[in-house]
Write a protein that holds these residues in place. Sequence first.
Motif, short mmCIF file in Angstrom:
data_model
loop_
_atom_site.label_atom_id
_atom_site.label_comp_id
_atom_site.label_asym_id
_atom_site.label_seq_id
_atom_site.Cartn_x
_atom_site.Cartn_y
_atom_site.Cartn_z
N UNK A 242 58.05 54.95 64.15
CA UNK A 242 57.97 53.49 64.10
C UNK A 242 56.85 52.98 65.00
N UNK A 243 56.62 53.65 66.12
CA UNK A 243 55.52 53.28 67.01
C UNK A 243 54.18 53.52 66.32
N UNK A 244 54.09 54.59 65.50
CA UNK A 244 52.87 54.84 64.72
C UNK A 244 52.60 53.65 63.82
N UNK A 245 53.65 53.20 63.12
CA UNK A 245 53.50 52.04 62.23
C UNK A 245 53.04 50.81 62.98
N UNK A 246 53.60 50.59 64.14
CA UNK A 246 53.22 49.44 64.97
C UNK A 246 51.75 49.56 65.40
N UNK A 247 51.35 50.75 65.88
CA UNK A 247 49.97 50.96 66.32
C UNK A 247 48.99 50.74 65.16
N UNK A 248 49.31 51.28 63.99
CA UNK A 248 48.43 51.12 62.83
C UNK A 248 48.33 49.66 62.44
N UNK A 249 49.45 48.97 62.47
CA UNK A 249 49.45 47.54 62.15
C UNK A 249 48.56 46.76 63.11
N UNK A 250 48.64 47.08 64.39
CA UNK A 250 47.81 46.39 65.39
C UNK A 250 46.33 46.73 65.22
N UNK A 251 46.04 47.98 64.89
CA UNK A 251 44.64 48.37 64.68
C UNK A 251 44.09 47.64 63.46
N UNK A 252 44.88 47.53 62.40
CA UNK A 252 44.45 46.79 61.21
C UNK A 252 44.19 45.33 61.55
N UNK A 253 45.05 44.75 62.40
CA UNK A 253 44.86 43.36 62.81
C UNK A 253 43.55 43.22 63.60
N UNK A 254 43.29 44.16 64.52
CA UNK A 254 42.04 44.15 65.28
C UNK A 254 40.84 44.27 64.34
N UNK A 255 40.97 45.13 63.33
CA UNK A 255 39.89 45.34 62.37
C UNK A 255 39.62 44.05 61.59
N UNK A 256 40.68 43.39 61.16
CA UNK A 256 40.53 42.14 60.42
C UNK A 256 39.84 41.09 61.30
N UNK A 257 40.27 40.98 62.55
CA UNK A 257 39.66 40.03 63.48
C UNK A 257 38.19 40.37 63.71
N UNK A 258 37.89 41.64 63.80
CA UNK A 258 36.51 42.11 64.00
C UNK A 258 35.64 41.65 62.84
N UNK A 259 36.12 41.85 61.60
CA UNK A 259 35.34 41.46 60.43
C UNK A 259 35.24 39.94 60.27
N UNK A 260 36.29 39.22 60.64
CA UNK A 260 36.23 37.75 60.60
C UNK A 260 35.15 37.26 61.57
N UNK A 261 35.17 37.80 62.80
CA UNK A 261 34.18 37.42 63.81
C UNK A 261 32.77 37.78 63.35
N UNK A 262 32.62 38.96 62.78
CA UNK A 262 31.33 39.42 62.29
C UNK A 262 30.82 38.50 61.18
N UNK A 263 31.71 38.13 60.28
CA UNK A 263 31.36 37.23 59.18
C UNK A 263 30.93 35.86 59.72
N UNK A 264 31.64 35.38 60.73
CA UNK A 264 31.29 34.08 61.33
C UNK A 264 29.93 34.15 62.00
N UNK A 265 29.66 35.25 62.69
CA UNK A 265 28.37 35.42 63.35
C UNK A 265 27.23 35.50 62.33
#
Length: 169
Positions: free
Chosen positions: A141-164
């Motif tokens: 379950x912790x793996x699932x949580x970590x992967x979910x958080x990494x995906x969220x970070x990735x999405x935020x990274x691409x949103x920020x990149x797109x805005x820039x």
Amino acid sequence: MEKKEFIQFLEVNKWILFKVINTYCKDPEDRKDLEQEILIQLWKSLKTYDSRSKLSTWVYRVAMNVAISFYRSNQRRTKDTYSIESTVFHLVNPEETLTEERQHLKSFIDQLDPFKKEILILYLEEVSYKDISEIVGITESNVGTKISRIKKELKEYFVKLNQENHGIG
């Protein structure tokens, strides 16, 4: 285990070693050193293998633990940045040029700490949550949580990149 059996064992699991070694080392000389460290540790640890887990899972765990220790000590020594370009993105065709999107993904992964990189790389390799949990030593379950958080970070990274890229923000 005899030397001949160990060589056969390595032949069966060489793809795991290739991925781990190329993930944690960009310098060819460092790759050789890491390979040697992993092989020594596998040989020493083979007697502790518990057949309740898959052999490939155990090999991944040993190789990743050695690689992370090697990476940390090498990073302290050289302060070089880490590149996974030759593994995750070039396993199928090393001559393939990275698309812009893949370059951004690589940049994102390069910024992750070694533990998150390990989880993400295993996830990208389509290793099951159960096997990832055994390899990295956390609950499924912790793996699932970590992967979910990494995906969220990735999405935020691409949103920020797109805005820039579009002069927003």
